[in-house]
Design an enzyme around this catalytic site. Sequence first.
Site, PDB file in Angstrom:
ATOM      1  N   ARG A  17      55.284  46.402  58.617  1.00 50.27           N
ATOM      2  CA  ARG A  17      55.084  45.717  57.321  1.00 50.27           C
ATOM      3  C   ARG A  17      56.315  45.881  56.441  1.00 50.27           C
ATOM      4  O   ARG A  17      56.636  45.005  55.639  1.00 50.27           O
ATOM      5  CB  ARG A  17      53.827  46.224  56.609  1.00 50.27           C
ATOM      6  CG  ARG A  17      53.651  45.647  55.201  1.00 50.27           C
ATOM      7  CD  ARG A  17      52.227  45.746  54.673  1.00 50.27           C
ATOM      8  NE  ARG A  17      51.693  47.085  54.820  1.00 50.27           N
ATOM      9  CZ  ARG A  17      52.000  48.121  54.027  1.00 50.27           C
ATOM     10  NH1 ARG A  17      52.848  47.982  53.025  1.00 50.27           N
ATOM     11  NH2 ARG A  17      51.470  49.297  54.223  1.00 50.27           N
ATOM     12  N   TYR A  70      54.223  21.500  43.483  1.00 47.56           N
ATOM     13  CA  TYR A  70      53.134  21.518  44.473  1.00 47.56           C
ATOM     14  C   TYR A  70      51.846  22.032  43.800  1.00 47.56           C
ATOM     15  O   TYR A  70      51.882  22.976  43.000  1.00 47.56           O
ATOM     16  CB  TYR A  70      53.572  22.407  45.642  1.00 47.56           C
ATOM     17  CG  TYR A  70      52.461  22.839  46.532  1.00 47.56           C
ATOM     18  CD1 TYR A  70      51.679  21.899  47.210  1.00 47.56           C
ATOM     19  CD2 TYR A  70      52.165  24.181  46.706  1.00 47.56           C
ATOM     20  CE1 TYR A  70      50.636  22.299  48.022  1.00 47.56           C
ATOM     21  CE2 TYR A  70      51.133  24.598  47.530  1.00 47.56           C
ATOM     22  CZ  TYR A  70      50.365  23.644  48.183  1.00 47.56           C
ATOM     23  OH  TYR A  70      49.342  24.035  48.984  1.00 47.56           O
ATOM     24  N   ASP A 142      62.228  26.242  44.428  1.00 44.62           N
ATOM     25  CA  ASP A 142      61.544  25.967  45.690  1.00 44.62           C
ATOM     26  C   ASP A 142      62.311  24.845  46.395  1.00 44.62           C
ATOM     27  O   ASP A 142      62.329  23.707  45.919  1.00 44.62           O
ATOM     28  CB  ASP A 142      60.092  25.555  45.393  1.00 44.62           C
ATOM     29  CG  ASP A 142      59.284  25.275  46.666  1.00 44.62           C
ATOM     30  OD1 ASP A 142      59.894  24.983  47.707  1.00 44.62           O
ATOM     31  OD2 ASP A 142      58.047  25.330  46.592  1.00 44.62           O
ATOM     32  N   LYS A 166      57.007  23.818  56.722  1.00 47.21           N
ATOM     33  CA  LYS A 166      57.397  22.411  56.676  1.00 47.21           C
ATOM     34  C   LYS A 166      58.640  22.166  57.553  1.00 47.21           C
ATOM     35  O   LYS A 166      58.613  22.429  58.723  1.00 47.21           O
ATOM     36  CB  LYS A 166      57.616  22.020  55.209  1.00 47.21           C
ATOM     37  CG  LYS A 166      56.492  22.487  54.272  1.00 47.21           C
ATOM     38  CD  LYS A 166      55.214  21.745  54.548  1.00 47.21           C
ATOM     39  CE  LYS A 166      53.963  22.284  53.856  1.00 47.21           C
ATOM     40  NZ  LYS A 166      54.036  23.182  52.756  1.00 47.21           N
TER      41      LYS A 166
HETATM   42  N1  PLP Z   1      56.102  24.551  48.110  1.00 45.09           N
HETATM   43  C1  PLP Z   1      55.950  23.248  48.410  1.00 45.09           C
HETATM   44  C2  PLP Z   1      56.932  22.266  47.848  1.00 45.09           C
HETATM   45  C3  PLP Z   1      54.898  22.824  49.217  1.00 45.09           C
HETATM   46  O1  PLP Z   1      54.753  21.520  49.516  1.00 45.09           O
HETATM   47  C4  PLP Z   1      53.978  23.801  49.728  1.00 45.09           C
HETATM   48  C5  PLP Z   1      52.845  23.426  50.576  1.00 45.09           C
HETATM   49  O2  PLP Z   1      52.486  22.306  50.762  1.00 45.09           O
HETATM   50  C6  PLP Z   1      54.176  25.143  49.376  1.00 45.09           C
HETATM   51  C7  PLP Z   1      55.249  25.481  48.587  1.00 45.09           C
HETATM   52  C8  PLP Z   1      53.248  26.209  49.872  1.00 45.09           C
HETATM   53  O3  PLP Z   1      53.559  26.549  51.181  1.00 45.09           O
HETATM   54  P1  PLP Z   1      52.548  27.222  52.226  1.00 45.09           P
HETATM   55  O4  PLP Z   1      51.495  26.206  52.538  1.00 45.09           O
HETATM   56  O5  PLP Z   1      53.417  27.565  53.392  1.00 45.09           O
HETATM   57  O6  PLP Z   1      51.976  28.430  51.563  1.00 45.09           O
END
Ligand code: PLP
Length: 364
Positions: A17, A70, A142, A166
């Site tokens: 961990r 998101y 992000d 993604k």
């Molecule tokens: N950031 C963006 C732009 C996203 O589209 C998503 C999920 O769709 C996330 C973060 C969250 O990612 P995760 O589903 O891997 O937790």
Amino acid sequence: MEEVFEHEIEGCFLYSRHWNPTNKSLAATLARMEAGESAQVMASGMAAISTSLLQLCSAGDEIVSGRTVYGGTYALLANLLPRFGIRTRFVDLGDMRAVRAAVTDKTRVIYCESVSNPLLEVADIPMLAGVARECGAALVVDNTFSPLILSPLRLGADVVVHSMTKFINGTSDCVAGCVISSHDFIAGLNDINNGPSMLLGPVLDSHRAASILKNLHSLHVRMVRHSMNALFLATRCQDAGLTVYYPGLTHHPQHDLMSRQMNPGFGYGGIVAIDVGDKATADRLMMRMQEERVGYLAVSLGYFKTLFSAPGHSTSSEIPAEERQKMGMGEGLIRFSVGLDNDMERTWGTISALLRELEIPGRS
Ligand code: PLP
């Protein structure tokens, strides 16, 4: 062992961990990709976002965030973090006056998506980094939609997060995330006494880290193709008279900004959004596209097949309807994650036949 626990030596893989060699190897590669000093891999994109924000903010602190983020991030900022005394002000990041007005002496973080989900608004990273510096806050970006295309740390950001679920993994068969930043920030996340990552424990399974690392080796090729196919689709949709959101189109409000900020050679990204007017039409088109094998009706993105969903009723449903309306996220919005199709003319042939079948956009 005592020396490791007392921080006297680093780099000992004492317990998985804390760190393990496979996760460390993937993290080192990601740090190089994002031009960061250090990185950490995590069990999801949300884990990367939440632990980074908890590392930077304590009760009483504030975050200024872009309003088109998101849906899960929006819910974290709007609903969960206030339970721990951390308040977020959502603003239109394109309006620098609004950003400056939202900043207070309690602001610790300015948060944005480099290319926002799902409206594809492009953040002015150097400008936001400047505001963050002035007020002693950190700029957290992000970069899930634009790996390789944008390098936020080079543009002045302090912390970059990704949902590796993604594009980075690219095969939609796992959930994973990462944080890239300075040595100090990553060490802080992992502090055995108060590090959010160490203590909340969102560790990435190391078998997954190994498979993501293998997929990462083809990311540069995949991003070029995703971008090429997305630009093709966006252009054809625009020519067909549809409302299209894509930063590669010259009419996109941040086209010039994106062109200035991006690394050459990877295009404008693989995500395109179109507005077909209303939810029923969007649902019918998506069902027909799935039946005709354009791709899958699915909420994820960055897969080698084309994926599509209506954000208002899925990935952005956490954002209240009136907020969605204010930010221009119509009920008929469809987000495409454009796949690696070899023959986009053929794909467009299928989509345009469906647009004619459903009388889109002719009905409006
Ligand atoms: N950031 C963006 C732009 C996203 O589209 C998503 C999920 O769709 C996330 C973060 C969250 O990612 P995760 O589903 O891997 O937790």
